[in-house]
Design a protein around this motif. Structure first.
Motif, PDB file in Angstrom:
ATOM      1  N   ASN A  89     -46.067 -21.600 -57.863  1.00 46.15           N
ATOM      2  CA  ASN A  89     -47.189 -20.750 -57.440  1.00 46.15           C
ATOM      3  C   ASN A  89     -47.290 -19.508 -58.318  1.00 46.15           C
ATOM      4  O   ASN A  89     -48.380 -19.103 -58.712  1.00 46.15           O
ATOM      5  CB  ASN A  89     -47.032 -20.331 -55.975  1.00 46.15           C
ATOM      6  N   VAL A  90     -46.147 -18.904 -58.598  1.00 52.70           N
ATOM      7  CA  VAL A  90     -46.130 -17.716 -59.452  1.00 52.70           C
ATOM      8  C   VAL A  90     -46.665 -18.077 -60.836  1.00 52.70           C
ATOM      9  O   VAL A  90     -47.498 -17.365 -61.399  1.00 52.70           O
ATOM     10  CB  VAL A  90     -44.703 -17.116 -59.548  1.00 52.70           C
ATOM     11  N   ILE A  91     -46.236 -19.215 -61.362  1.00 50.42           N
ATOM     12  CA  ILE A  91     -46.690 -19.662 -62.681  1.00 50.42           C
ATOM     13  C   ILE A  91     -48.198 -19.932 -62.660  1.00 50.42           C
ATOM     14  O   ILE A  91     -48.924 -19.510 -63.563  1.00 50.42           O
ATOM     15  CB  ILE A  91     -45.901 -20.915 -63.139  1.00 50.42           C
ATOM     16  N   ALA A  92     -48.682 -20.610 -61.624  1.00 52.44           N
ATOM     17  CA  ALA A  92     -50.123 -20.909 -61.516  1.00 52.44           C
ATOM     18  C   ALA A  92     -50.933 -19.620 -61.476  1.00 52.44           C
ATOM     19  O   ALA A  92     -51.970 -19.505 -62.136  1.00 52.44           O
ATOM     20  CB  ALA A  92     -50.398 -21.750 -60.272  1.00 52.44           C
ATOM     21  N   ALA A  93     -50.452 -18.638 -60.724  1.00 53.03           N
ATOM     22  CA  ALA A  93     -51.158 -17.356 -60.627  1.00 53.03           C
ATOM     23  C   ALA A  93     -51.159 -16.637 -61.974  1.00 53.03           C
ATOM     24  O   ALA A  93     -52.182 -16.102 -62.408  1.00 53.03           O
ATOM     25  CB  ALA A  93     -50.522 -16.481 -59.547  1.00 53.03           C
ATOM     26  N   LYS A  94     -50.022 -16.654 -62.659  1.00 57.25           N
ATOM     27  CA  LYS A  94     -49.937 -16.012 -63.981  1.00 57.25           C
ATOM     28  C   LYS A  94     -50.864 -16.701 -64.978  1.00 57.25           C
ATOM     29  O   LYS A  94     -51.556 -16.048 -65.747  1.00 57.25           O
ATOM     30  CB  LYS A  94     -48.499 -16.007 -64.495  1.00 57.25           C
ATOM     31  N   GLU A  95     -50.865 -18.028 -64.955  1.00 57.27           N
ATOM     32  CA  GLU A  95     -51.737 -18.783 -65.863  1.00 57.27           C
ATOM     33  C   GLU A  95     -53.206 -18.491 -65.592  1.00 57.27           C
ATOM     34  O   GLU A  95     -54.032 -18.504 -66.496  1.00 57.27           O
ATOM     35  CB  GLU A  95     -51.463 -20.284 -65.757  1.00 57.27           C
ATOM     36  N   ALA A  96     -53.544 -18.217 -64.330  1.00 53.11           N
ATOM     37  CA  ALA A  96     -54.932 -17.929 -63.959  1.00 53.11           C
ATOM     38  C   ALA A  96     -55.308 -16.476 -64.265  1.00 53.11           C
ATOM     39  O   ALA A  96     -56.468 -16.101 -64.139  1.00 53.11           O
ATOM     40  CB  ALA A  96     -55.152 -18.236 -62.477  1.00 53.11           C
ATOM     41  N   GLY A  97     -54.313 -15.655 -64.630  1.00 60.96           N
ATOM     42  CA  GLY A  97     -54.615 -14.286 -65.031  1.00 60.96           C
ATOM     43  C   GLY A  97     -54.344 -13.219 -63.988  1.00 60.96           C
ATOM     44  O   GLY A  97     -54.916 -12.130 -64.039  1.00 60.96           O
ATOM     45  N   VAL A  98     -53.441 -13.507 -63.049  1.00 61.42           N
ATOM     46  CA  VAL A  98     -53.111 -12.507 -62.034  1.00 61.42           C
ATOM     47  C   VAL A  98     -52.471 -11.284 -62.702  1.00 61.42           C
ATOM     48  O   VAL A  98     -51.771 -11.408 -63.701  1.00 61.42           O
ATOM     49  CB  VAL A  98     -52.180 -13.106 -60.948  1.00 61.42           C
ATOM     50  N   THR A  99     -52.769 -10.101 -62.172  1.00 65.35           N
ATOM     51  CA  THR A  99     -52.197  -8.874 -62.717  1.00 65.35           C
ATOM     52  C   THR A  99     -50.806  -8.623 -62.142  1.00 65.35           C
ATOM     53  O   THR A  99     -49.905  -8.183 -62.842  1.00 65.35           O
ATOM     54  CB  THR A  99     -53.115  -7.667 -62.399  1.00 65.35           C
ATOM     55  N   ASN A 100     -50.651  -8.896 -60.845  1.00 61.28           N
ATOM     56  CA  ASN A 100     -49.355  -8.726 -60.201  1.00 61.28           C
ATOM     57  C   ASN A 100     -49.308  -9.613 -58.966  1.00 61.28           C
ATOM     58  O   ASN A 100     -50.331 -10.153 -58.535  1.00 61.28           O
ATOM     59  CB  ASN A 100     -49.087  -7.260 -59.861  1.00 61.28           C
ATOM     60  N   TYR A 101     -48.127  -9.728 -58.346  1.00 59.16           N
ATOM     61  CA  TYR A 101     -47.866 -10.709 -57.306  1.00 59.16           C
ATOM     62  C   TYR A 101     -46.968 -10.055 -56.266  1.00 59.16           C
ATOM     63  O   TYR A 101     -45.946  -9.475 -56.636  1.00 59.16           O
ATOM     64  CB  TYR A 101     -47.149 -11.879 -57.989  1.00 59.16           C
ATOM     65  N   ILE A 102     -47.345 -10.115 -54.996  1.00 60.03           N
ATOM     66  CA  ILE A 102     -46.529  -9.544 -53.916  1.00 60.03           C
ATOM     67  C   ILE A 102     -46.214 -10.649 -52.913  1.00 60.03           C
ATOM     68  O   ILE A 102     -47.118 -11.355 -52.463  1.00 60.03           O
ATOM     69  CB  ILE A 102     -47.262  -8.401 -53.183  1.00 60.03           C
ATOM     70  N   VAL A 103     -44.944 -10.771 -52.565  1.00 61.33           N
ATOM     71  CA  VAL A 103     -44.536 -11.756 -51.567  1.00 61.33           C
ATOM     72  C   VAL A 103     -44.413 -11.067 -50.211  1.00 61.33           C
ATOM     73  O   VAL A 103     -43.794 -10.013 -50.087  1.00 61.33           O
ATOM     74  CB  VAL A 103     -43.198 -12.419 -51.974  1.00 61.33           C
ATOM     75  N   LYS A 104     -45.043 -11.672 -49.185  1.00 52.44           N
ATOM     76  CA  LYS A 104     -44.952 -11.164 -47.812  1.00 52.44           C
ATOM     77  C   LYS A 104     -43.573 -11.481 -47.252  1.00 52.44           C
ATOM     78  O   LYS A 104     -43.018 -12.522 -47.597  1.00 52.44           O
ATOM     79  CB  LYS A 104     -45.993 -11.842 -46.913  1.00 52.44           C
ATOM     80  N   PRO A 105     -43.055 -10.681 -46.350  1.00 45.08           N
ATOM     81  CA  PRO A 105     -43.593  -9.387 -45.916  1.00 45.08           C
ATOM     82  C   PRO A 105     -43.258  -8.309 -46.939  1.00 45.08           C
ATOM     83  O   PRO A 105     -42.299  -8.433 -47.700  1.00 45.08           O
ATOM     84  CB  PRO A 105     -42.851  -9.130 -44.601  1.00 45.08           C
ATOM     85  N   PHE A 106     -44.054  -7.261 -46.963  1.00 38.27           N
ATOM     86  CA  PHE A 106     -43.805  -6.161 -47.887  1.00 38.27           C
ATOM     87  C   PHE A 106     -44.158  -4.852 -47.201  1.00 38.27           C
ATOM     88  O   PHE A 106     -44.802  -4.840 -46.154  1.00 38.27           O
ATOM     89  CB  PHE A 106     -44.601  -6.332 -49.188  1.00 38.27           C
ATOM     90  N   ASN A 107     -43.682  -3.741 -47.782  1.00 40.74           N
ATOM     91  CA  ASN A 107     -43.923  -2.427 -47.192  1.00 40.74           C
ATOM     92  C   ASN A 107     -44.684  -1.547 -48.180  1.00 40.74           C
ATOM     93  O   ASN A 107     -45.029  -1.986 -49.277  1.00 40.74           O
ATOM     94  CB  ASN A 107     -42.603  -1.785 -46.758  1.00 40.74           C
ATOM     95  N   ALA A 108     -44.908  -0.306 -47.788  1.00 36.61           N
ATOM     96  CA  ALA A 108     -45.674   0.616 -48.631  1.00 36.61           C
ATOM     97  C   ALA A 108     -44.986   0.844 -49.969  1.00 36.61           C
ATOM     98  O   ALA A 108     -45.650   0.929 -51.005  1.00 36.61           O
ATOM     99  CB  ALA A 108     -45.899   1.946 -47.905  1.00 36.61           C
ATOM    100  N   GLU A 109     -43.666   0.911 -49.975  1.00 35.97           N
ATOM    101  CA  GLU A 109     -42.934   1.150 -51.221  1.00 35.97           C
ATOM    102  C   GLU A 109     -43.111  -0.012 -52.201  1.00 35.97           C
ATOM    103  O   GLU A 109     -43.332   0.190 -53.387  1.00 35.97           O
ATOM    104  CB  GLU A 109     -41.450   1.406 -50.930  1.00 35.97           C
TER     105      GLU A 109
END
Length: 122
Positions: A89-109
């Motif tokens: 999934n990370v590779i597919a997103a990068k190949e499609a031109g994603v700027t950055n990637y966040i995995v849930k759950p995540f916080n403000a930091e």
């Protein structure tokens, strides 16, 4: 700078909006699916898209591809949010031109770190 957040889960929209507010971002619009998001992106100039991956009928990955294939939109930073941290999934997103990637759950930091990576310090 207007930010568009895209998620089919209203609770997640609220969480991301609140995290952005904690980081000083108040100009936030929402869309509950990729098609609506694409229409909004074509109506207004956004400085950032934060989109969930798993949505129907248009996924976040499909939305990303549409944005990257549109000459007027392709410059917009695009952060993908997903519960999936699978390598493919990370590779597919990068190949499609994603700027950055966040995995849930995540916080403000975590969100801040990802945005600093996109924009530099703000």
């Amino acid at each position: 700078m207007p930010i568009l957040i895209v998620d089919d889960y209203k609770t997640m929209l609220r969480i991301i909006r609140n995290l952005l507010k904690q980081l000083g971002f108040d100009n936030v619009d929402e869309a509950t699916d990729g098609s609506t998001a694409l229409a909004r992106l074509r109506e207004k100039n956004y400085g950032l898209v934060i989109s969930d991956w798993n949505m129907e009928p248009m996924t976040g990955l499909q939305l990303l591809r549409e944005v990257r294939n549109d000459a007027k939109l392709k410059h917009i930073p695009f952060v993908m949010v997903t519960a999936e941290s699978k390598t493919e999934n990370v590779i597919a997103a990068k190949e499609a031109g994603v700027t950055n990637y966040i995995v849930k759950p995540f916080n403000a930091e975590t969100l801040k770190q990802k945005l600093v990576a996109v924009f530099g310090n703000f």
